[in-house]
Write a protein that holds these residues in place. Sequence first.
Motif, PDB file in Angstrom:
ATOM      1  N   CYS A 115     -10.034 -14.145   3.391  1.00  0.00           N
ATOM      2  CA  CYS A 115      -8.847 -13.823   2.767  1.00  0.00           C
ATOM      3  C   CYS A 115      -8.583 -14.710   1.585  1.00  0.00           C
ATOM      4  N   GLN A 116      -8.473 -14.364   0.277  1.00  0.00           N
ATOM      5  CA  GLN A 116      -8.391 -15.261  -0.840  1.00  0.00           C
ATOM      6  C   GLN A 116      -7.757 -14.649  -1.832  1.00  0.00           C
ATOM      7  N   CYS A 117      -6.660 -15.520  -2.556  1.00  0.00           N
ATOM      8  CA  CYS A 117      -5.840 -15.029  -3.736  1.00  0.00           C
ATOM      9  C   CYS A 117      -6.866 -14.635  -4.887  1.00  0.00           C
ATOM     10  N   ILE A 119     -13.682   0.647   6.818  1.00  0.00           N
ATOM     11  CA  ILE A 119     -13.200   1.743   5.942  1.00  0.00           C
ATOM     12  C   ILE A 119     -12.374   1.283   4.901  1.00  0.00           C
ATOM     13  N   GLY A 120     -12.703   1.706   3.465  1.00  0.00           N
ATOM     14  CA  GLY A 120     -12.013   1.067   2.356  1.00  0.00           C
ATOM     15  C   GLY A 120     -13.092  -0.016   1.653  1.00  0.00           C
ATOM     16  N   THR A 121     -12.686   0.201   0.362  1.00  0.00           N
ATOM     17  CA  THR A 121     -13.573  -0.582  -0.609  1.00  0.00           C
ATOM     18  C   THR A 121     -12.459  -1.562  -1.582  1.00  0.00           C
ATOM     19  N   ALA A 151      -9.245  -4.442  -2.147  1.00  0.00           N
ATOM     20  CA  ALA A 151      -9.425  -6.090  -2.527  1.00  0.00           C
ATOM     21  C   ALA A 151      -9.694  -6.778  -1.287  1.00  0.00           C
ATOM     22  N   SER A 152      -9.005  -6.152  -0.130  1.00  0.00           N
ATOM     23  CA  SER A 152      -9.147  -6.798   1.149  1.00  0.00           C
ATOM     24  C   SER A 152     -10.448  -6.581   1.549  1.00  0.00           C
ATOM     25  N   ALA A 153     -10.953  -5.288   1.780  1.00  0.00           N
ATOM     26  CA  ALA A 153     -12.348  -5.265   2.151  1.00  0.00           C
ATOM     27  C   ALA A 153     -13.532  -5.984   1.592  1.00  0.00           C
ATOM     28  N   CYS A 180      -7.326   1.041 -13.862  1.00  0.00           N
ATOM     29  CA  CYS A 180      -6.513   2.228 -13.099  1.00  0.00           C
ATOM     30  C   CYS A 180      -6.019   1.874 -11.735  1.00  0.00           C
ATOM     31  N   LYS A 181      -7.284   1.197 -11.131  1.00  0.00           N
ATOM     32  CA  LYS A 181      -6.993   0.476  -9.753  1.00  0.00           C
ATOM     33  C   LYS A 181      -7.144  -0.713 -10.031  1.00  0.00           C
ATOM     34  N   ARG A 182      -6.755  -1.450  -9.013  1.00  0.00           N
ATOM     35  CA  ARG A 182      -6.491  -3.095  -9.280  1.00  0.00           C
ATOM     36  C   ARG A 182      -7.962  -3.588  -9.497  1.00  0.00           C
ATOM     37  N   VAL A 183      -8.158  -4.387 -10.292  1.00  0.00           N
ATOM     38  CA  VAL A 183      -9.602  -5.016 -10.839  1.00  0.00           C
ATOM     39  C   VAL A 183      -9.839  -6.184  -9.927  1.00  0.00           C
TER      40      VAL A 183
HETATM   41  P1  NAP Z   1      -6.064  -0.981  -1.357  1.00  0.00           P
HETATM   42  O1  NAP Z   1      -6.299  -1.450  -2.747  1.00  0.00           O
HETATM   43  O2  NAP Z   1      -5.179   0.063  -1.271  1.00  0.00           O
HETATM   44  O3  NAP Z   1      -7.566  -0.388  -0.891  1.00  0.00           O
HETATM   45  C1  NAP Z   1      -7.510   0.672   0.328  1.00  0.00           C
HETATM   46  C2  NAP Z   1      -8.993   1.065   0.288  1.00  0.00           C
HETATM   47  O4  NAP Z   1      -8.915   1.966   1.545  1.00  0.00           O
HETATM   48  C3  NAP Z   1      -9.555   1.765  -1.049  1.00  0.00           C
HETATM   49  O5  NAP Z   1     -10.802   1.892  -1.118  1.00  0.00           O
HETATM   50  C4  NAP Z   1      -9.319   3.394  -0.403  1.00  0.00           C
HETATM   51  O6  NAP Z   1      -9.966   4.312  -1.219  1.00  0.00           O
HETATM   52  C5  NAP Z   1      -9.524   3.090   1.171  1.00  0.00           C
HETATM   53  N1  NAP Z   1      -9.127   4.391   1.811  1.00  0.00           N
HETATM   54  C6  NAP Z   1      -7.733   4.356   2.193  1.00  0.00           C
HETATM   55  N2  NAP Z   1      -7.447   5.484   2.939  1.00  0.00           N
HETATM   56  C7  NAP Z   1      -8.566   5.826   3.146  1.00  0.00           C
HETATM   57  C8  NAP Z   1      -9.195   6.881   4.081  1.00  0.00           C
HETATM   58  N3  NAP Z   1      -8.392   7.697   4.749  1.00  0.00           N
HETATM   59  N4  NAP Z   1     -10.480   7.250   4.028  1.00  0.00           N
HETATM   60  C9  NAP Z   1     -11.329   6.505   3.257  1.00  0.00           C
HETATM   61  N5  NAP Z   1     -10.976   5.640   2.616  1.00  0.00           N
HETATM   62  C10 NAP Z   1      -9.706   5.203   2.547  1.00  0.00           C
HETATM   63  O7  NAP Z   1      -5.839  -2.165  -0.332  1.00  0.00           O
HETATM   64  P2  NAP Z   1      -6.257  -3.475   0.241  1.00  0.00           P
HETATM   65  O8  NAP Z   1      -7.545  -3.692  -0.033  1.00  0.00           O
HETATM   66  O9  NAP Z   1      -5.616  -3.905   1.380  1.00  0.00           O
HETATM   67  O10 NAP Z   1      -5.228  -4.186  -1.189  1.00  0.00           O
HETATM   68  C11 NAP Z   1      -4.115  -3.831  -1.544  1.00  0.00           C
HETATM   69  C12 NAP Z   1      -3.488  -4.858  -2.582  1.00  0.00           C
HETATM   70  O11 NAP Z   1      -3.167  -5.883  -2.029  1.00  0.00           O
HETATM   71  C13 NAP Z   1      -4.505  -5.048  -3.878  1.00  0.00           C
HETATM   72  O12 NAP Z   1      -4.349  -4.256  -4.496  1.00  0.00           O
HETATM   73  C14 NAP Z   1      -3.889  -6.348  -4.215  1.00  0.00           C
HETATM   74  O13 NAP Z   1      -2.840  -6.205  -4.796  1.00  0.00           O
HETATM   75  C15 NAP Z   1      -3.468  -7.190  -2.819  1.00  0.00           C
HETATM   76  N6  NAP Z   1      -4.800  -8.044  -2.240  1.00  0.00           N
HETATM   77  C16 NAP Z   1      -4.907  -8.837  -3.122  1.00  0.00           C
HETATM   78  C17 NAP Z   1      -5.840  -9.628  -2.559  1.00  0.00           C
HETATM   79  C18 NAP Z   1      -6.301 -11.023  -3.455  1.00  0.00           C
HETATM   80  O14 NAP Z   1      -5.572 -11.594  -3.819  1.00  0.00           O
HETATM   81  N7  NAP Z   1      -7.551 -11.025  -3.450  1.00  0.00           N
HETATM   82  C19 NAP Z   1      -6.654  -9.604  -1.316  1.00  0.00           C
HETATM   83  C20 NAP Z   1      -6.223  -8.359  -0.771  1.00  0.00           C
HETATM   84  C21 NAP Z   1      -5.126  -7.717  -1.106  1.00  0.00           C
HETATM   85  P3  NAP Z   1      -9.424   5.132  -2.523  1.00  0.00           P
HETATM   86  O15 NAP Z   1      -9.768   3.880  -3.452  1.00  0.00           O
HETATM   87  O16 NAP Z   1     -10.427   5.996  -2.587  1.00  0.00           O
HETATM   88  O17 NAP Z   1      -7.993   5.255  -2.289  1.00  0.00           O
END
Ligand code: NAP
Length: 500
Positions: A52-54, A175-177, A179-181, A284-287
């Motif tokens: 986990c990293q910013c 499951i998921g790709t 920022a976290s995954a 469109c989604k977070r880069v």
């Molecule tokens: P996210 O960006 O919402 O990603 C969720 C992932 O799960 C997406 O790939 C999504 O696919 C997939 N998903 C959701 N429901 C699913 C399902 N039923 N079946 C299969 N795949 C599914 O969540 P996140 O990665 O936790 O990040 C959320 C936000 O937190 C980020 O955008 C960012 O703002 C912040 N964050 C920041 C950092 C950082 O600073 N590096 C790190 C972690 C999080 P789809 O794309 O198809 O919807």
Amino acid sequence: MSVDHRIVIIGAGFSGLGTAIRLKQAGIDDFVVLERGEDVGGTWRANRYPGCQCDVPSHLYSFSFAPNPDWSRTFSLQPEIWEYLRTTAERHGVMGHMRFGHAVTGAAWEEEQRRWRIETSHGTLTAEVVISGMGGLSEPSIPDIPGLESFAGAAFHTAEWDHEQDLRGKRVAVIGTGASAIQVVPRIQPQVGELVLFQRTPPWIMPHADRPISARERRIYRRLPFAQRAMREGIYWARELLVLPFLHPRVGVIGERIARRHLRRQVRDPQLRAKLSPTYRMGCKRVLISNEYYPALQQENVRLVTDGIREIRPHAIVTADGVEHEVDAIVLGTGFHVADVPFGQFVRGRDGRSLAEAWRGSPQAHWGTTVAGFPNLFLLLGPNTALGHTSVVFMIECQIQYVMDCLRTMGERDLQAVEPRAEAQATFIADVRRRERGTVWVAGGCASWYLDENGRNSTIWPGSTWRYRERMRRFEPGEYHLYPRAGAPAAARMETPATA
Ligand code: NAP
């Protein structure tokens, strides 16, 4: 009227802590911070998944009033950010205001007494003002996949990482790709027996510029604080330019080229490359940024699955093509409830309606902060204040400045309550809608957490953050209904507005 506290802050992350510190600095002591966890830190306390990293540089992803010359990397890892928040809270003397283990379960405005009644896991309390610092990314979204509850092994969300689980040698599904995954995958890949990654939509990934900050640099920042301030300013303006491709998607082609080259350089197999290539506009989604994700995917123990998930059985995930992928554990990197935060259900305003009922699926707030029909309520990182290009801590500080100016005005004019006029809020939202037209967030050809169930952007601030800062420097009383305290001069009195 009597209240238990003048101000109740909900949440002890960047928003809640920053507000607490600013209140203290302004000589306001009558406040408490209700935090459901056992420590400060908010999202940086909760998210402890490996890697986990910013993704925003630390010099900018920190309070302007509490620079940290000792950041060890340009992009900090979670433990260092959490430690920064703890140290900052202690240094500014706000720990005594924390009420840990206090989950807020309800908040209702009592019109007669003009105060908030707040229900918590430790009982009820009342306050004149409620400041929500709950953030937009605090409620994990657990996917509605048939059979998930029947899974026999460990299954947990990235924001609720189960550190008791030893994943070494196991078959692990991610499951998921998002920022976290993409941060988890490279960290656990070397340990697990097999890693099966379920991708629904490929993300755009840029090269990462992270590096350690040398001891010499840190010495300079310690001895010459203006050097760190200059660095912060430089990073701020460089990142501010990055808003352009979001506002004008044609400019974004440059970023897409860089990301495609990054993919080509790191992934030789054209079939895998095709699977990893986004088909929507960047932004469109977070880069995302990573130098390690693509290499990890090409290790022998990793499989990328792009078929949709049909169901989960006790020992396997079954995809739409009928294939059963046997796994021992499931990591859900499936994001958060953003526009549909549970918080919306439990906050009730002047006419008894909840935020969720007032919003009907599309959260709205005046300058992302105050809501018509909900007096003396401030939402930090409320609707339309999230960003795709720079630090949200900057937005939080702008909002805190606004809240402080509002409290000052309330004190000067002896006001008991303020509430944005419905027409002022509507004008603000109309402006957001006008500015977001043609931007990548609404016209980028993807589904994202930026858009709510009505397909509207109720999340992102569609513009430059300096414009936001300029506007948030001052609370504009003309945009508000102002309620004087009982006994205040009659000339200052106003009628209670009709329900917004
Ligand atoms: P996210 O960006 O919402 O990603 C969720 C992932 O799960 C997406 O790939 C999504 O696919 C997939 N998903 C959701 N429901 C699913 C399902 N039923 N079946 C299969 N795949 C599914 O969540 P996140 O990665 O936790 O990040 C959320 C936000 O937190 C980020 O955008 C960012 O703002 C912040 N964050 C920041 C950092 C950082 O600073 N590096 C790190 C972690 C999080 P789809 O794309 O198809 O919807």
